[in-house]
Scaffold this motif. Structure first.
Motif, mmCIF file in Angstrom:
data_model
loop_
_atom_site.group_PDB
_atom_site.id
_atom_site.type_symbol
_atom_site.label_atom_id
_atom_site.label_comp_id
_atom_site.label_asym_id
_atom_site.label_seq_id
_atom_site.Cartn_x
_atom_site.Cartn_y
_atom_site.Cartn_z
ATOM 1 N N LEU A 55 57.374 48.931 47.040
ATOM 2 C CA LEU A 55 56.901 47.686 46.431
ATOM 3 C C LEU A 55 55.714 47.111 47.189
ATOM 4 N N ASN A 56 55.776 47.140 48.520
ATOM 5 C CA ASN A 56 54.656 46.629 49.304
ATOM 6 C C ASN A 56 53.391 47.438 49.066
ATOM 7 N N ASN A 57 53.505 48.762 49.192
ATOM 8 C CA ASN A 57 52.325 49.606 49.077
ATOM 9 C C ASN A 57 51.757 49.633 47.666
ATOM 10 N N PHE A 58 52.637 49.603 46.644
ATOM 11 C CA PHE A 58 52.110 49.591 45.279
ATOM 12 C C PHE A 58 51.407 48.267 44.996
ATOM 13 N N GLY A 59 51.949 47.184 45.535
ATOM 14 C CA GLY A 59 51.273 45.888 45.399
ATOM 15 C C GLY A 59 49.920 45.892 46.100
ATOM 16 N N PHE A 60 49.861 46.471 47.306
ATOM 17 C CA PHE A 60 48.587 46.580 48.028
ATOM 18 C C PHE A 60 47.590 47.438 47.245
ATOM 19 N N PHE A 61 48.091 48.499 46.621
ATOM 20 C CA PHE A 61 47.242 49.373 45.811
ATOM 21 C C PHE A 61 46.592 48.596 44.674
ATOM 22 N N ILE A 62 47.393 47.852 43.908
ATOM 23 C CA ILE A 62 46.859 47.073 42.784
ATOM 24 C C ILE A 62 45.847 46.050 43.290
ATOM 25 N N GLU A 63 46.182 45.381 44.383
ATOM 26 C CA GLU A 63 45.288 44.346 44.913
ATOM 27 C C GLU A 63 43.954 44.947 45.363
ATOM 28 N N THR A 64 43.992 46.125 45.972
ATOM 29 C CA THR A 64 42.754 46.771 46.421
ATOM 30 C C THR A 64 41.878 47.155 45.237
ATOM 31 N N ILE A 65 42.498 47.688 44.183
ATOM 32 C CA ILE A 65 41.746 48.037 42.972
ATOM 33 C C ILE A 65 41.096 46.790 42.359
ATOM 34 N N ILE A 66 41.842 45.692 42.349
ATOM 35 C CA ILE A 66 41.320 44.436 41.798
ATOM 36 C C ILE A 66 40.161 43.922 42.655
ATOM 37 N N ASN A 67 40.304 44.005 43.982
ATOM 38 C CA ASN A 67 39.233 43.557 44.877
ATOM 39 C C ASN A 67 37.953 44.363 44.645
ATOM 40 N N ARG A 68 38.104 45.673 44.466
ATOM 41 C CA ARG A 68 36.932 46.522 44.240
ATOM 42 C C ARG A 68 36.274 46.187 42.898
ATOM 43 N N HIS A 69 37.093 45.908 41.889
ATOM 44 C CA HIS A 69 36.523 45.599 40.577
ATOM 45 C C HIS A 69 35.773 44.266 40.608
ATOM 46 N N LEU A 70 36.286 43.303 41.345
ATOM 47 C CA LEU A 70 35.571 42.033 41.474
ATOM 48 C C LEU A 70 34.198 42.243 42.123
ATOM 49 N N LEU A 71 34.150 43.100 43.139
ATOM 50 C CA LEU A 71 32.871 43.415 43.768
ATOM 51 C C LEU A 71 31.929 44.079 42.759
ATOM 52 N N PHE A 72 32.484 44.986 41.971
ATOM 53 C CA PHE A 72 31.691 45.648 40.920
ATOM 54 C C PHE A 72 31.134 44.630 39.931
ATOM 55 N N LEU A 73 31.967 43.687 39.504
ATOM 56 C CA LEU A 73 31.512 42.670 38.549
ATOM 57 C C LEU A 73 30.387 41.828 39.141
ATOM 58 N N ASN A 74 30.505 41.506 40.421
ATOM 59 C CA ASN A 74 29.481 40.706 41.077
ATOM 60 C C ASN A 74 28.177 41.492 41.234
ATOM 61 N N GLN A 75 28.278 42.720 41.701
ATOM 62 C CA GLN A 75 27.067 43.502 41.953
ATOM 63 C C GLN A 75 26.402 44.014 40.670
ATOM 64 N N SER A 76 27.151 44.041 39.586
ATOM 65 C CA SER A 76 26.550 44.438 38.306
ATOM 66 C C SER A 76 26.089 43.224 37.506
ATOM 67 N N GLY A 77 26.172 42.039 38.110
ATOM 68 C CA GLY A 77 25.643 40.830 37.474
ATOM 69 C C GLY A 77 26.544 40.191 36.450
ATOM 70 N N LYS A 78 27.816 40.610 36.397
ATOM 71 C CA LYS A 78 28.725 40.053 35.389
ATOM 72 C C LYS A 78 29.386 38.758 35.852
ATOM 73 N N ILE A 79 29.465 38.534 37.154
ATOM 74 C CA ILE A 79 29.921 37.241 37.672
ATOM 75 C C ILE A 79 28.981 36.814 38.801
ATOM 76 N N ASP A 80 28.754 35.520 38.926
ATOM 77 C CA ASP A 80 27.816 35.029 39.937
ATOM 78 C C ASP A 80 28.467 34.966 41.307
ATOM 79 N N ASP A 81 27.634 34.704 42.306
ATOM 80 C CA ASP A 81 28.123 34.687 43.687
ATOM 81 C C ASP A 81 29.183 33.605 43.915
ATOM 82 N N PHE A 82 28.990 32.443 43.273
ATOM 83 C CA PHE A 82 29.946 31.351 43.456
ATOM 84 C C PHE A 82 31.325 31.754 42.923
ATOM 85 N N SER A 83 31.351 32.314 41.711
ATOM 86 C CA SER A 83 32.622 32.744 41.118
ATOM 87 C C SER A 83 33.259 33.851 41.952
ATOM 88 N N TYR A 84 32.413 34.769 42.428
ATOM 89 C CA TYR A 84 32.938 35.876 43.241
ATOM 90 C C TYR A 84 33.579 35.345 44.524
#
Length: 248
Positions: free
Chosen positions: A120-149
């Motif tokens: 449960l711990n590691n699967f939760g960490f896995f999901i959170e890491t994927i989400i963190n990477r996607h947020l970075l992708f959204l920011n660097q691809s211009g889909k969300i601004d720096d403030f929102s990120y």
């Protein structure tokens, strides 16, 4: 736009996600192997008869009948050496067999092994890491601004997930009930109180639903990102099917 992270950041996040994913399923495999070994062990014990010496030792042994008393006592040997060896050999045999033989637990089986904490711990960490990477992708691809990120990158994980999938949730094309359940269960491992230790026994069917929903959500992220890498969503489904084939 966040320019302080380059390809190395994405690589490390992918490696971290891969580590957490594989560790999570290693733990669940070990959980079920241990529980199957316990079943085999109990069957083997039926063939071990206590000797006369065992009965004499047991008759002379007096143990406290409360938990604290037992924890504070020095527990004497209550079985003879030959019987102890037979039991030890039986447990080793059960452990070896659990790794090579299949057992059908059933979807309603509650997993009680301590390794469930690791899953449960590691699967939760896995999901959170994927989400963190996607947020970075959204920011660097211009889909969300720096403030929102900067705001969402430090928010609670469910708030990050809801933000990412807000349009899908509005259109009712995805659901997050099983993801919420994952983090509810993981919260019990993070706050491992006496009550949580007693009730934390997720059913196999419960975990399968979590894996299936998480794979669907990550699949949607993978379509958006279009990264040239092995699919995390397919790896989740691979492990899920492998586990069901062996244990259900």
């Amino acid at each position: 736009m966040n320019n302080k992270h380059d390809i190395d950041t994405y690589s490390k996040l992918a490696l971290g996600a891969s580590f957490y994913l594989e560790e999570s399923f290693r733990c669940i495999y070990e959980s079920l192997e241990y529980e199957f070994a316990a079943i085999l062990f109990s069957q083997l014990l039926e063939n071990i008869e206590p000797s006369v010496e065992d009965r004499k030792i047991f008759a002379k042994t007096s143990l406290p009948n409360d938990a604290i008393g037992l924890l504070q006592s020095e527990i004497p040997d209550i079985l003879s050496e030959p019987t102890t060896k037979m039991m030890s050999d039986a447990w080793k045999n059960a452990q070896l067999r659990s790794k090579t033989e299949n057992h059908k637990f059933g979807l309603d089986h509650k997993i009680d092994s301590i390794e469930i904490l690791g899953h449960l711990n590691n699967f939760g960490f896995f999901i959170e890491t994927i989400i963190n990477r996607h947020l970075l992708f959204l920011n660097q691809s211009g889909k969300i601004d720096d403030f929102s990120y900067s705001r969402f990158s430090v928010a609670k994980v469910m708030e990050r997930i809801i933000y990412i999938f807000k349009e899908d949730l509005k259109n009712n094309t995805i659901h997050l009930n099983e993801v919420q359940n994952l983090f509810r269960l993981r919260n019990k491992t993070v706050h491992y109180t006496p009550d949580n230790a007693k009730v934390l026994k997720p059913r196999i069917s419960e975990l399968i639903k979590i894996w299936t929903q998480c794979a669907k959500l990550i699949g949607k992220l993978e379509i958006q990102e279009n990264f040239n890498e092995e699919s995390f969503s397919e790896r989740i489904l691979y492990h899920s099917l492998r586990l069901q084939k062996k244990w259900n």
